[in-house]
Design a protein around this motif. Sequence first.
Motif, PDB file in Angstrom:
ATOM      1  N   CYS A 112      45.697 -28.553 -50.926  1.00  0.00           N
ATOM      2  CA  CYS A 112      46.461 -28.882 -49.720  1.00  0.00           C
ATOM      3  C   CYS A 112      47.938 -28.993 -50.077  1.00  0.00           C
ATOM      4  O   CYS A 112      48.301 -29.759 -50.977  1.00  0.00           O
TER       5      CYS A 112
ATOM      6  N   ARG B  94      37.444 -37.023 -45.187  1.00  0.00           N
ATOM      7  CA  ARG B  94      37.743 -37.927 -44.066  1.00  0.00           C
ATOM      8  C   ARG B  94      38.823 -38.937 -44.462  1.00  0.00           C
ATOM      9  O   ARG B  94      39.756 -39.206 -43.708  1.00  0.00           O
TER      10      ARG B  94
ATOM     11  N   ARG C  70      47.537 -39.126 -42.072  1.00  0.00           N
ATOM     12  CA  ARG C  70      48.004 -39.699 -40.797  1.00  0.00           C
ATOM     13  C   ARG C  70      48.728 -41.026 -41.027  1.00  0.00           C
ATOM     14  O   ARG C  70      49.777 -41.281 -40.426  1.00  0.00           O
TER      15      ARG C  70
ATOM     16  N   GLN D  38      51.524 -34.136 -42.862  1.00  0.00           N
ATOM     17  CA  GLN D  38      50.634 -33.081 -42.394  1.00  0.00           C
ATOM     18  C   GLN D  38      50.279 -32.154 -43.555  1.00  0.00           C
ATOM     19  O   GLN D  38      51.086 -31.934 -44.463  1.00  0.00           O
TER      20      GLN D  38
ATOM     21  N   GLU E 201      42.300 -37.125 -44.748  1.00  0.00           N
ATOM     22  CA  GLU E 201      42.941 -36.897 -43.453  1.00  0.00           C
ATOM     23  C   GLU E 201      43.526 -38.202 -42.906  1.00  0.00           C
ATOM     24  O   GLU E 201      44.619 -38.217 -42.331  1.00  0.00           O
ATOM     25  N   GLU E 202      42.821 -39.298 -43.100  1.00  0.00           N
ATOM     26  CA  GLU E 202      43.319 -40.592 -42.629  1.00  0.00           C
ATOM     27  C   GLU E 202      44.557 -41.017 -43.417  1.00  0.00           C
ATOM     28  O   GLU E 202      45.511 -41.566 -42.852  1.00  0.00           O
TER      29      GLU E 202
END
Length: 201
Positions: free
Chosen positions: A159, A133, A140, A145, A136-137
């Motif tokens: 990733c 979590r 952003r 991406q 991903e934050e």
Amino acid sequence: MLVLGYPTMAEAADAGPALLAAAPGRLVACEGMDSRIVDLVRAKGSPVPDLPRGQGWLFAEVAGKDTPDAVRRLVAAASALDTRLVDDRREAAALWRIREDGAGLAGRSLPTPAYGGWEDAAVPPEHLGAWLRDFEELLRAHGLQGVPYGHFGDGCVHCRIDFPFRPGDPASAAVFREFMTACATRLRDYRGTRPPPGTSQ
């Protein structure tokens, strides 16, 4: 092979420790991915076998004489939206291909080129959902991406990220540096990317 469906990939990661505890030493694999990878594989035109309901999945593979009992314990501990037991080797291989093909596509299918540089970040499995979590934050917040996936039984995430590398542009290098620093700082809070006490470096 047991496929477990969850509302999100982070919630799939949350379930990892319960699975490890339900079948200690019995999981041959515990891999996580989400709908973005499945969508990439479908967009390429490759077939995708039926998956349980959800947007995030764990692929849990067990082997041994008491496999049916281990599967029952895993299902009971999983708290999944939906489950699917795959005992046909060809179908299991097709499901693993989604993971393999999608991993490659994830680095080549973003609108801008994706790069290595933040691979194999790992946290103790009990912190993986929270770390995903946060990750991903952080993506952003830095305008980046990437499509994470990984070895959830080991708390490890892969990733490739679309860092805006532009030769001679200090601002693009600053994005990379700031993101890497922010990730490393957050991982430290989770005791991540270091071996457990008593193991070698």
